[in-house]
Enzyme design. Structure first.
Site, PDB file in Angstrom:
ATOM      1  CG  ASP A  40      -1.982  -1.080   1.131  1.00 18.41           C
ATOM      2  OD1 ASP A  40      -1.982  -1.781   0.110  1.00 18.41           O
ATOM      3  OD2 ASP A  40      -2.776  -1.212   2.059  1.00 18.41           O
ATOM      4  CB  ALA A  41       4.034   2.064   1.725  1.00 16.19           C
ATOM      5  CD  GLU A 120     -24.056 -14.415 -17.110  1.00 13.95           C
ATOM      6  OE1 GLU A 120     -24.539 -13.352 -16.695  1.00 13.95           O
ATOM      7  OE2 GLU A 120     -23.694 -14.585 -18.281  1.00 13.95           O
ATOM      8  CE  LYS A 122     -32.790 -10.897 -12.337  1.00  9.68           C
ATOM      9  NZ  LYS A 122     -33.046  -9.786 -11.446  1.00  9.68           N
ATOM     10  CD  GLU A 180     -27.647  -5.531 -11.358  1.00  2.00           C
ATOM     11  OE1 GLU A 180     -27.687  -5.430 -12.605  1.00  2.00           O
ATOM     12  OE2 GLU A 180     -28.654  -5.475 -10.637  1.00  2.00           O
ATOM     13  CE  LYS A 296     -27.031 -13.095 -19.134  1.00  2.00           C
ATOM     14  NZ  LYS A 296     -25.951 -12.158 -18.833  1.00  2.00           N
ATOM     15  CE  LYS A 320     -36.138 -12.468  -8.802  1.00  2.84           C
ATOM     16  NZ  LYS A 320     -36.847 -11.268  -9.117  1.00  2.84           N
ATOM     17  CB  CYS A 414     -46.302   0.979  30.971  1.00  2.94           C
ATOM     18  SG  CYS A 414     -45.608  -0.663  30.779  1.00  2.94           S
ATOM     19  CB  CYS A 432     -42.482   1.855  30.556  1.00  6.96           C
ATOM     20  SG  CYS A 432     -42.890   1.358  32.217  1.00  6.96           S
TER      21      CYS A 432
HETATM   22  S1  IVH Z   1     -28.724 -10.095 -18.404  1.00  4.66           S
HETATM   23  C1  IVH Z   1     -31.174  -8.877 -21.985  1.00  4.66           C
HETATM   24  N1  IVH Z   1     -27.310 -11.074 -16.430  1.00  4.66           N
HETATM   25  O1  IVH Z   1     -31.389  -8.358 -13.824  1.00  4.66           O
HETATM   26  C2  IVH Z   1     -30.412  -9.356 -20.833  1.00  4.66           C
HETATM   27  N2  IVH Z   1     -28.955  -9.427 -15.929  1.00  4.66           N
HETATM   28  O2  IVH Z   1     -34.239  -8.587 -14.726  1.00  4.66           O
HETATM   29  C3  IVH Z   1     -30.649  -8.572 -19.609  1.00  4.66           C
HETATM   30  N3  IVH Z   1     -29.067  -8.796 -13.565  1.00  4.66           N
HETATM   31  O3  IVH Z   1     -31.655  -5.388 -15.634  1.00  4.66           O
HETATM   32  C4  IVH Z   1     -29.772  -8.702 -18.475  1.00  4.66           C
HETATM   33  N4  IVH Z   1     -27.458 -10.116 -12.864  1.00  4.66           N
HETATM   34  O4  IVH Z   1     -29.941  -5.507 -13.760  1.00  4.66           O
HETATM   35  C5  IVH Z   1     -28.294 -10.222 -16.787  1.00  4.66           C
HETATM   36  N5  IVH Z   1     -25.984 -12.006 -14.749  1.00  4.66           N
HETATM   37  C6  IVH Z   1     -26.943 -11.149 -15.125  1.00  4.66           C
HETATM   38  C7  IVH Z   1     -27.599 -10.321 -14.201  1.00  4.66           C
HETATM   39  C8  IVH Z   1     -28.608  -9.476 -14.649  1.00  4.66           C
HETATM   40  C9  IVH Z   1     -28.346  -9.198 -12.521  1.00  4.66           C
HETATM   41  C10 IVH Z   1     -30.138  -7.782 -13.533  1.00  4.66           C
HETATM   42  C11 IVH Z   1     -29.975  -6.675 -14.518  1.00  4.66           C
HETATM   43  C12 IVH Z   1     -31.206  -6.672 -15.370  1.00  4.66           C
HETATM   44  C13 IVH Z   1     -32.178  -7.431 -14.530  1.00  4.66           C
HETATM   45  C14 IVH Z   1     -33.155  -8.121 -15.442  1.00  4.66           C
END
Ligand code: IVH
Length: 675
Positions: A40-41, A120, A122, A180, A296, A320, A414, A432
């Site tokens: 860090d220094a 991935e 979310k 994000e 995806k 979710k 009370c 109280c």
């Molecule tokens: S893909 C068209 N990947 O979730 C593809 N979104 O409900 C759109 N989010 O607005 C997004 N992690 O803010 C993607 N690994 C991830 C994500 C992600 C979080 C959020 C993002 C988006 C929302 C969609």
């Protein structure tokens, strides 16, 4: 002469460019790869050199200079940021069957049997679009309505995980990087503690904290918030970047972005489900809030073939995790009397499933909170529960409010003992006035005293304490130590053996630590952490009892209100009597080590960063060491204080990340002058 000036300027320009590159390289190693290369220094020295150089040659300052990350001047309002390609949302699924449906639709449209997906996490934060032209960050925007968001470029620049210039090679001339911005759960809690201490309203959840930090008009505020950017995709691009999503993520990593570690390619719906189960199992221990898994289709050609609906891609879906938010109805608002006499309004709710448990109650904190949220009996409310935290009402569905409801008021007396209820000036809480006459307070105080992290008296539960208090056997915690077997066996649900065990547990609790004892006393607002701090600093009870409010506020994290609570507690003759009675009954803790008594900073680990006005580094170090403290070069969880001078380096950020106490120069001076 003109030649010489030009030469110096050119040399300065070259040096500045070299320094910027080195500093950004170190930032990248530290913030993105989590693998620092220099101390860090050394980092601070480079940063200081660049700052001096830029101060001497202001025309050399570039917008992508790392010195500009500290935050530009406040602006009047956030402008607009138009996205080159719309920022879409994701369709959600909530169970395995729905995920199976999604996979089936994809397979049918593509005419393939098994699909490779990029899985991935979310992340639950704020979605942003970063626009790079010729490798330089030119704009950062929020999602907004998908087409146009808010321009938060100045704020975005303060994030060390966002490259101001793309690294590596091969990036298109124009590219939008999407991802994000999140805040660590631990940082979120620390931030909220600071806000409460400063009398500000805490953020409801990490997502709000991240969003609130970024939609600031003053980038210097954003600069102080520990935010992290994770890239998950791209928007507009002047040329194709890759053929697969997995490769896009690799390239983004290569260009200097952080990509969440838990991304993985999976094949078929079974592997998708296995990924989800793993994520779910890790949810509580992950440093960032994750609210689902995103799948995806990995192949971009297939993505193109699948296309989009009006709001979301057909090639991706979010599965979710179970919600930590739910809707319920307020059946009643009950004033509950705590051990310190504070009366808390608690909403009794229609039972509802939330984050894996059934919730029946939610605290409303105090009357102001009830008024602010305008929660009334009969209201439909939104609840949230994060981890082990007590559920909270985060909002009211006013449109569903039945007719004839009334605003809620704190009772004048009370509900337990009938004594008057008052609200002290400048305080949110009602109390109280029944003190020890109020059985609710007495019971609460005894239960707290006996609790596991306090005196740890096993077997002293609520029903038992209610009987002890109700029958007049125990008025103060000190009376616990004179209980007799013959008295105990007469109590309901108390056999000979359990009476014997309880007495043994009470006896064992006599040997304790000062920190536990202080916590057990139930001094208003003195939690475990403060109790520990006080015990470490004072070593024994007598010096703490003598401490003035002024001296107490010089300790880290003790503000004037808390300091007053502590001195007020010890000033009460009644409290002193109870403490004396406890000590007479044999409650004791180890004598303080000699070193602590003789050297006030013994065992304390300091880190210095930035320049102090009144001391050179060596002088500051000498002072600390003379008082028994130690100075090290790296911030870690073992550091007690980070002393922050002018132009501090990354150590300051690291300290904030780890929740370590920061001392500015005057705080440091007070700390050492006090010794
Ligand atoms: S893909 C068209 N990947 O979730 C593809 N979104 O409900 C759109 N989010 O607005 C997004 N992690 O803010 C993607 N690994 C991830 C994500 C992600 C979080 C959020 C993002 C988006 C929302 C969609």
């Amino acid at each position: 002469m003109a030649d010489m000036i030009r030469q110096t300027r050119e040399a300065a320009e070259r040096r500045a460019a070299a320094l910027r590159e080195q500093i950004e390289q170190h930032n990248y190693r530290y913030y993105v790869l989590d693998d620092p290369q220099v101390s860090d220094a050394d980092y601070d020295a480079l940063m200081r050199e660049l700052q001096t150089l830029e101060a001497d040659h202001p025309d050399l300052v570039t917008p992508d200079s790392p010195t500009q990350r500290v935050g530009a001047k406040p602006i009047e309002a956030l402008g607009e940021a138009r996205h080159g390609v719309p920022m879409l949302s994701l369709d959600n699924v909530f169970d395995a069957a729905e995920l199976g449906e999604f996979d089936r639709r994809v397979r049918e449209r593509l005419g393939t049997n098994r699909i490779a997906y990029m899985a991935e996490p979310k992340l639950d934060g704020l979605s942003v679009n970063l626009r790079y032209e010729k490798g330089r960050l030119v704009q950062g925007g929020t999602r907004g309505d998908g087409q146009v968001g808010e321009d938060i470029t100045a704020n975005i620049r303060t994030l060390r995980t966002i490259p101001l210039r793309l690294r590596g090679e091969g990036w298109p001339d124009l590219i939008e990087v999407r991802g994000e911005i999140v805040i660590r759960k631990a940082d979120f809690e620390h931030l909220n503690r600071l806000r409460l201490e400063a009398g500000e309203r805490p953020f409801a959840n990490p997502r709000n904290a991240a969003a609130g930090s970024l939609r600031q008009l003053d980038p210097r505020v954003t600069a102080r918030r520990p935010l992290t950017f994770f890239a998950f995709g791209i928007g507009e691009s002047s040329e194709p970047v890759a053929e697969r999503q997995s490769r896009i993520l690799e390239r983004l990593r290569h260009w200097g972005f952080r990509v969440y570690e838990r991304v993985q390619t999976v094949t078929g719906v079974e592997e998708c489900l296995a990924y989800y189960r793993r994520l779910m199992a890790q949810r509580e221990t992950l440093p960032f809030e994750v609210d689902g898994a995103v799948y995806k289709v990995d192949d971009l050609g297939s993505q193109q073939h699948l296309g989009f609906t009006a709001r979301a891609p057909r090639w991706a879906v979010a599965y979710k995790l179970p919600a930590r938010e739910a809707v319920s109805v307020v059946l009643d608002i009950e004033p509950s009397v705590g051990r310190t006499g504070v009366i808390t309004p608690v909403a009794r709710l229609e039972p509802v499933q939330l984050g894996g448990v059934i919730v029946r109650h939610a605290t409303l904190h105090n009357e102001d909170e009830v008024r602010r949220k305008d929660v009334r009996i009969g209201d439909t409310v939104m609840l949230r529960r994060a981890g082990d935290v007590i559920p909270e009402i985060i909002g009211v569905r006013y449109e569903k409010r039945p007719h004839g409801t009334q605003p809620w008021c704190m009772p004048l007396n009370c509900p337990v003992c009938g004594a008057e209820v008052i609200r002290l000036e400048h305080q949110a809480a009602h109390r109280c006035l029944g003190g020890l006459y109020c059985t609710a307070q007495r019971t609460g105080a005894i239960l707290h005293f006996a609790s596991r992290r306090a005196m740890d008296i096993d077997g002293l539960g609520e029903k038992l304490v209610e009987q002890l208090v109700g029958r007049g056997l125990v008025a103060t915690v000190a009376d616990l130590y004179s209980l007799e077997w013959a008295q105990l066996v007469k109590l309901e649900r108390m056999g000979e053996r359990s009476a014997h065990n309880l007495l043994r547990a009470i006896d064992a609790s006599r040997a304790t630590t000062l920190a536990r004892f202080l916590y057990a006393l139930g001094i208003p607002e003195v939690g475990e952490v403060t109790a520990k701090r006080l015990a470490e600093h004072y070593g024994d009870l007598d010096p703490l009892e003598r401490a003035t409010a002024d001296a107490l506020t010089r300790l880290p994290d003790i503000g004037p209100v808390l300091a007053q609570r502590i001195t007020h507690f010890f000033a009460q003759p009644h409290n002193r009597e109870v403490i004396d009675a406890l000590r007479r009954s044999g409650v004791h803790w180890p004598a303080p080590a000699a070193a602590i008594q003789s050297k006030p900073l013994a065992g304390r680990v300091f880190v210095l960063t930035g320049m102090l006005k009144g001391y050179t580094r060596e002088e500051a170090q000498e002072r600390i060491e003379a008082l028994g403290g130690r100075v090290t070069g790296h911030v870690s969880k073992n550091t007690d204080y980070v002393v922050v001078g002018d132009n501090p380096g990354s150590k300051r950020d690291k300290a904030v990340q780890l929740g370590i106490s920061l001392l500015d120069e005057s705080g440091f001076r007070q700390l050492i002058a006090d010794k």
